[in-house]
Every structure is written in structure tokens, then in C-alpha cells.
Write a protein that holds these residues in place. Structure first.
Motif, short mmCIF file in Angstrom:
data_model
loop_
_atom_site.label_atom_id
_atom_site.label_comp_id
_atom_site.label_asym_id
_atom_site.label_seq_id
_atom_site.Cartn_x
_atom_site.Cartn_y
_atom_site.Cartn_z
N LEU A 187 -12.87 -1.49 -5.85
CA LEU A 187 -12.42 -1.98 -4.50
C LEU A 187 -10.77 -2.25 -4.27
O LEU A 187 -10.30 -2.86 -5.10
CB LEU A 187 -13.21 -3.31 -4.32
N SER A 188 -10.10 -1.44 -3.48
CA SER A 188 -8.63 -1.43 -3.37
C SER A 188 -8.04 -1.40 -4.84
O SER A 188 -7.06 -2.02 -5.22
CB SER A 188 -8.19 -2.63 -2.83
N ALA A 189 -8.39 -0.58 -5.73
CA ALA A 189 -8.16 -0.52 -7.12
C ALA A 189 -6.55 -0.21 -7.18
O ALA A 189 -6.27 0.94 -6.68
CB ALA A 189 -9.14 0.31 -7.82
N LYS A 226 -5.76 -0.10 6.33
CA LYS A 226 -4.36 -0.96 6.57
C LYS A 226 -4.22 -2.08 5.06
O LYS A 226 -3.58 -3.04 5.45
CB LYS A 226 -4.61 -1.94 7.69
N ASP A 227 -4.22 -1.57 4.19
CA ASP A 227 -3.91 -2.42 2.90
C ASP A 227 -2.38 -2.28 2.59
O ASP A 227 -1.98 -1.04 2.59
CB ASP A 227 -4.84 -1.85 1.66
N GLY A 228 -1.92 -3.35 2.80
CA GLY A 228 -0.25 -3.39 2.58
C GLY A 228 -0.02 -3.70 1.09
O GLY A 228 1.34 -3.47 0.77
N ILE A 229 -0.75 -3.74 0.20
CA ILE A 229 -0.75 -3.83 -1.28
C ILE A 229 -0.96 -2.64 -1.98
O ILE A 229 -0.17 -2.01 -2.64
CB ILE A 229 -1.46 -4.73 -1.84
N VAL A 230 -2.00 -1.95 -1.87
CA VAL A 230 -2.43 -0.78 -2.50
C VAL A 230 -2.52 0.49 -1.35
O VAL A 230 -3.51 0.24 -0.32
CB VAL A 230 -3.78 -0.87 -3.29
N PRO A 231 -1.68 1.49 -1.59
CA PRO A 231 -1.81 2.55 -0.49
C PRO A 231 -3.13 3.67 -0.66
O PRO A 231 -3.84 3.40 -1.93
CB PRO A 231 -0.46 3.31 -0.79
N LEU A 232 -3.26 4.23 0.40
CA LEU A 232 -4.42 5.11 0.40
C LEU A 232 -4.51 6.19 -0.74
O LEU A 232 -5.38 6.50 -1.39
CB LEU A 232 -4.61 5.69 1.47
N LYS A 233 -3.17 6.49 -1.19
CA LYS A 233 -3.34 7.40 -2.42
C LYS A 233 -3.47 6.96 -3.59
O LYS A 233 -4.10 7.73 -4.39
CB LYS A 233 -1.58 8.10 -2.34
N SER A 234 -3.60 5.77 -3.87
CA SER A 234 -4.32 5.20 -4.92
C SER A 234 -5.86 5.58 -5.09
O SER A 234 -6.29 5.87 -5.97
CB SER A 234 -4.35 3.49 -4.88
N ALA A 235 -6.68 5.26 -3.81
CA ALA A 235 -8.03 5.62 -3.87
C ALA A 235 -8.30 7.26 -3.99
O ALA A 235 -9.02 7.72 -4.76
CB ALA A 235 -8.71 5.19 -2.37
N ALA A 287 -16.55 11.92 -12.91
CA ALA A 287 -18.01 11.45 -12.60
C ALA A 287 -18.66 12.45 -11.59
O ALA A 287 -17.98 12.94 -10.79
CB ALA A 287 -18.04 10.15 -12.23
N GLU A 288 -19.76 13.10 -12.27
CA GLU A 288 -20.33 14.21 -11.32
C GLU A 288 -20.78 13.33 -9.85
O GLU A 288 -20.90 13.94 -8.75
CB GLU A 288 -21.63 14.55 -11.89
N ASN A 289 -21.23 12.10 -9.98
CA ASN A 289 -21.77 11.41 -8.91
C ASN A 289 -20.23 10.46 -8.49
O ASN A 289 -20.33 9.40 -9.23
CB ASN A 289 -23.04 10.65 -9.26
N LYS A 290 -19.67 10.77 -7.72
CA LYS A 290 -18.61 9.90 -7.04
C LYS A 290 -18.43 9.88 -5.61
O LYS A 290 -18.90 10.71 -4.98
CB LYS A 290 -17.16 10.04 -7.84
N LYS A 291 -18.14 8.71 -5.01
CA LYS A 291 -17.93 8.61 -3.38
C LYS A 291 -16.75 7.68 -2.98
O LYS A 291 -16.37 7.01 -4.01
CB LYS A 291 -19.39 7.82 -3.01
N ILE A 292 -15.92 8.22 -2.06
CA ILE A 292 -15.29 7.41 -1.64
C ILE A 292 -15.33 6.74 -0.22
O ILE A 292 -15.69 7.66 0.64
CB ILE A 292 -13.71 8.20 -1.59
N ILE A 293 -14.85 5.71 0.13
CA ILE A 293 -15.15 4.97 1.36
C ILE A 293 -13.91 4.56 2.02
O ILE A 293 -13.45 3.75 1.26
CB ILE A 293 -16.22 3.88 1.61
N TYR A 294 -13.32 4.82 3.27
CA TYR A 294 -12.21 4.03 3.99
C TYR A 294 -12.79 3.22 4.83
O TYR A 294 -13.52 3.39 5.65
CB TYR A 294 -11.42 5.28 4.29
N VAL A 295 -12.32 2.04 4.85
CA VAL A 295 -12.89 1.05 5.61
C VAL A 295 -11.79 0.67 6.47
O VAL A 295 -10.48 0.31 6.37
CB VAL A 295 -12.95 -0.47 4.75
N GLU A 296 -12.11 0.90 7.91
CA GLU A 296 -11.26 0.69 9.14
C GLU A 296 -10.86 -0.49 9.19
O GLU A 296 -11.70 -1.35 9.12
CB GLU A 296 -11.79 1.30 10.33
N ASP A 297 -9.33 -0.57 9.67
CA ASP A 297 -8.77 -2.11 9.74
C ASP A 297 -8.70 -3.07 8.56
O ASP A 297 -8.19 -4.00 8.76
CB ASP A 297 -9.48 -2.63 11.07
N SER A 298 -9.34 -2.69 7.59
CA SER A 298 -9.34 -3.50 6.48
C SER A 298 -7.79 -3.77 5.72
O SER A 298 -7.30 -2.64 5.32
CB SER A 298 -10.32 -3.22 5.29
N LYS A 299 -7.61 -4.76 5.30
CA LYS A 299 -6.22 -5.00 4.75
C LYS A 299 -6.55 -4.97 3.18
O LYS A 299 -7.71 -4.52 2.84
CB LYS A 299 -5.39 -6.22 5.25
#
Length: 230
Positions: A99-101, A176-185, A194-206
Motif C-alpha cells: 500500500l503506497s509502498a 493524489k499521494d504527495g509522498i509516494v509517486p505513481l511511478k513507485s507502484a 510474481a505470476e499473480n500480481k495486480k495493481i490498483i489506483y485509488v482515485e482521490d486518495s492521498k
């Protein structure tokens, strides 16, 4: 038996992931545990703490869970996501939630937007009501420079290990995370093998993704991912 371990972020506390832990407890019979990393918690005492102490504390907690449970999941938020990733390369956890890693950190574009909001509230005389300002100021005041250096060392240590992760992994990132940019995810998703991996972008979340307005939908996605067959 099943257990789920949650790891909070740098300068943070269990509060950062408690809403998710509570949700999972309410929708399962799993043991949920949130260790407090050395120097962290409600009162920060980070002076003199080395990054390997955070890793070792997390390892000790995980080893205890692995002794008592057949299935252990690990959830990591922000810096905790890097620690969780490290654990996934060394121990037989079943699934990994990031989460926001913070494989990368400081989103300058969003940070500038946040600063503009803070400035607007300043001129309106509403600074005390601005949660972003309060959070940033508290972090700056209570975080020694040496602790920030240790955080950076941890990121530099763990990032080369990410390609060794093969367990099913879900990555969630606030848009809208001001600490961790989208490029991190995106980096995590492209690097983890991992063969089984998934990514979720949460709208409006900081940054505090477990406290965002869309947290219920996120939590549903997480528990569905954890419960589905590997």
C-alpha cells in the motif's frame, strides 16, 4: 490457521493501517497483528535507530506468526511496504499486499498542489483546520535527519531485492499521494516477478490510503485477493 501481519510506515504508527486490520478481522477469523517498529508509535524516538532494527523487528514478529500459523499474509504501507517486500524474499508468506509502498518517494507535482492548498488556507485563517499542514509540520519537527538517512538506506537496500518476489502480490496506490509517486507502484509491478500480481489506483486518495474516502472499496479488493485461491 491464518494470520495477517501489517507494517506501518516511516515516522508512523499502527494507526496508519488499523482501518484495514479492523476490516479484515471483521470479515475473517484470522489473527491480525500490527507491530510498532523501533522508535515509532505515538511518540517518535528515532534518534540512534538503524534501519536494520526495523527489519529485524519485523522478522521476529513474522517468525513468531509462522510458528503458529500455516498461512501468513503480509501487508505493508509506505516504508512498511519495502519491509514487507524484504520479508517476502526470505520467508514463506503466502501473499503480499503493498500500500503506497515507497520504492520511490516524494511526489513533487502533488506536493506542489498540497502546498498551494495549505497557502490558500493560510490566507483564509484556516491553518489549524488543514490536516496536510499539521501532518507535514509534525513529521518535520519530530524526525531527525539521521533517521531520514536510515529510511533512504532501507529503500536502497531493499529495492534490488524486489525481483526476487514470486508470491501473489497486490499493489495499491493513491492517485493524489504527495509522498509516494505513481511511478513507485508502476516500478513495483514491473519489477516483482510474481505470476499473480495486480495493481490498483485509488482515485482521490492521498498518502494515508487506509483512511481515504474510497477505503471500503479498496478493502474489499484486498480481502478478495487474499481469500481467492493462489
Amino acid at each position: 490457521m491464518t494470520a495477517c501481519m501489517f507494517i506501518h510506515g516511516f515516522t508512523g504508527s499502527p494507526m496508519e493501517v488499523e482501518p484495514l486490520a479492523t476490516y479484515i478481522q471483521q470479515h475473517s477469523n484470522w489473527e491480525c497483528i500490527i507491530p510498532t517498529l523501533p522508535g515509532h508509535g505515538n511518540e517518535l524516538r528515532l534518534k540512534g535507530i538503524m534501519y536494520n532494527e526495523w527489519l529485524l523487528h519485523a522478522e521476529d514478529t513474522l517468525r513468531d506468526l509462522l510458528k503458529r500459523h500455516d498461512t501468513v499474509y503480509v501487508v505493508g504501507f509506505s516504508m512498511g511496504g519495502l519491509i514487507a517486500s524484504y520479508l517476502a524474499t526470505k520467508y514463506p508468506i503466502k501473499k503480499l499486499i503493498l500500500l503506497s509502498a515507497a520504492a520511490y518517494y516524494v511526489n513533487f507535482v502533488q506536493l506542489q498542489k498540497d502546498i498551494r492548498i495549505i497557502c490558500a488556507d493560510f490566507f483564509r485563517g484556516r491553518m489549524r483546520e488543514n490536516e496536510l499542514f499539521t501532518r507535514y509540520i509534525n513529521k518535520i519537527k519530530s524526525t531527525p535527519l539521521a533517521a531520514t538517512i536510515q529510511f533512504r538506506k532501507l529503500v536502497q537496500y531493499v529495492r534490488p531485492l524486489l525481483s526476487n518476489i514470486h508470491v501473489p502480490t497486490l499493489i495499491a496506490q493513491g492517485e493524489k499521494d504527495g509522498i509516494v509517486p505513481l511511478k513507485s507502484a508502476n516500478y513495483l509491478y514491473n519489477t516483482i516477478r510474481a505470476e499473480n500480481k495486480k495493481i490498483i489506483y485509488v482515485e482521490d486518495s492521498k498518502h494515508l490510503i487506509c483512511h481515504c474516502e474510497r477505503k471500503e472499496l479498496l478493502f474489499q479488493e484486498i480481502i478478495t485477493f487474499l481469500k481467492e485461491p493462489s
